[in-house]
Design a protein around this motif. Structure first.
Motif, short mmCIF file in Angstrom:
data_model
loop_
_atom_site.label_atom_id
_atom_site.label_comp_id
_atom_site.label_asym_id
_atom_site.label_seq_id
_atom_site.Cartn_x
_atom_site.Cartn_y
_atom_site.Cartn_z
N ALA A 164 0.83 -1.18 0.00
CA ALA A 164 -0.10 -0.07 0.13
C ALA A 164 0.76 1.10 0.13
O ALA A 164 0.64 2.23 -0.78
CB ALA A 164 -0.91 -0.12 1.27
N THR A 165 2.11 1.19 0.77
CA THR A 165 2.95 2.42 0.92
C THR A 165 3.47 2.63 -0.49
O THR A 165 3.73 3.99 -1.05
CB THR A 165 4.03 2.18 2.05
OG1 THR A 165 3.45 1.99 3.13
CG2 THR A 165 5.02 3.40 2.08
N GLN A 166 3.89 1.59 -1.22
CA GLN A 166 4.43 1.54 -2.58
C GLN A 166 3.56 2.20 -3.59
O GLN A 166 3.82 3.02 -4.55
CB GLN A 166 4.85 0.45 -3.10
CG GLN A 166 6.25 -0.11 -2.57
CD GLN A 166 6.60 -1.62 -2.85
OE1 GLN A 166 5.72 -2.39 -3.72
NE2 GLN A 166 7.73 -1.87 -2.66
N TRP A 167 2.23 2.01 -3.37
CA TRP A 167 1.24 2.34 -4.36
C TRP A 167 0.87 4.11 -4.12
O TRP A 167 0.57 4.79 -5.03
CB TRP A 167 -0.38 1.69 -4.25
CG TRP A 167 -0.11 0.55 -4.68
CD1 TRP A 167 0.68 -0.30 -5.56
CD2 TRP A 167 -1.08 -0.68 -4.26
NE1 TRP A 167 0.50 -1.55 -5.84
CE2 TRP A 167 -0.69 -1.85 -5.22
CE3 TRP A 167 -2.37 -0.72 -3.57
CZ2 TRP A 167 -1.36 -3.18 -5.00
CZ3 TRP A 167 -2.89 -2.03 -3.55
CH2 TRP A 167 -2.54 -3.30 -4.13
N VAL A 168 0.84 4.28 -2.77
CA VAL A 168 0.71 5.53 -2.29
C VAL A 168 1.99 6.55 -2.83
O VAL A 168 1.79 7.45 -3.41
CB VAL A 168 0.68 5.92 -0.66
CG1 VAL A 168 0.65 7.33 -0.36
CG2 VAL A 168 -0.68 5.29 -0.19
N PHE A 196 4.01 10.26 -6.87
CA PHE A 196 4.96 10.78 -8.18
C PHE A 196 3.99 11.03 -9.39
O PHE A 196 4.22 11.93 -10.19
CB PHE A 196 5.53 9.68 -8.42
CG PHE A 196 7.10 9.88 -7.27
CD1 PHE A 196 7.71 10.84 -7.34
CD2 PHE A 196 7.37 8.53 -6.59
CE1 PHE A 196 9.02 11.09 -6.51
CE2 PHE A 196 8.45 8.77 -5.94
CZ PHE A 196 9.25 9.81 -5.66
N THR A 197 3.04 10.04 -9.46
CA THR A 197 2.01 10.36 -10.69
C THR A 197 1.44 11.87 -10.52
O THR A 197 1.24 12.59 -11.59
CB THR A 197 1.11 9.22 -10.67
OG1 THR A 197 1.73 7.99 -10.72
CG2 THR A 197 0.03 9.65 -11.88
N ALA A 253 0.91 17.20 -12.22
CA ALA A 253 0.84 18.62 -11.86
C ALA A 253 2.00 19.49 -12.68
O ALA A 253 1.79 20.74 -13.20
CB ALA A 253 0.97 18.89 -10.35
N THR A 254 3.34 18.70 -12.72
CA THR A 254 4.08 19.54 -13.46
C THR A 254 3.87 19.59 -15.05
O THR A 254 4.14 20.58 -15.55
CB THR A 254 5.71 18.60 -13.10
OG1 THR A 254 5.81 18.43 -11.98
CG2 THR A 254 7.00 19.40 -13.94
#
Length: 113
Positions: free
Chosen positions: A86-90, A95-96, A101-102
């Motif tokens: 779950a942490t990896q998905w968050v 990052f996505t 946003a960038t």
């Protein structure tokens, strides 16, 4: 002389009988002592048997506790793996979102010109 000889023989017989009786009494005391020793040993064996049963129960309880701890450890590992995933998905989602946003800021800047 026969009478004296008979008296001596009777005296020796009585002495011998007395010695035999004394020896039998000693043997009786010895047998009684042995019986007491056997009874004491029997009690000690019974106590040892009880201690062994107690230790056996304690080992069984410890074995059950170890099995429970092992099961709990497996559940913890499964939960930890789930939390890690779950942490990896968050992190990937963050990052996505940052990348989106960038890109949005860059595109907005480019198209405003």
């Amino acid at each position: 002389m026969t009478e004296q000889s008979d008296d001596r023989r009777d005296s020796r017989d009585r002495d011998f009988q007395q010695q035999v009786i004394e020896r039998l009494d000693q043997l009786t005391v010895g047998v009684g002592s042995l019986r007491t020793d056997v009874d004491n040993l029997s009690n000690r064996v019974e106590n040892l048997s009880n201690h062994f049963d107690n230790l056996s129960n304690r080992v069984e309880n410890l074995s059950n506790r170890v099995d429970k701890l092992s099961s709990d450890g497996e559940r913890f590992n499964d939960r930890f793996s789930d939390y890690q995933q779950a942490t990896q998905w968050v992190v990937q989602l963050a990052f996505t979102l940052i990348a989106s946003a960038t890109v949005t800021v860059i595109l907005a800047t480019v198209f405003k010109r």
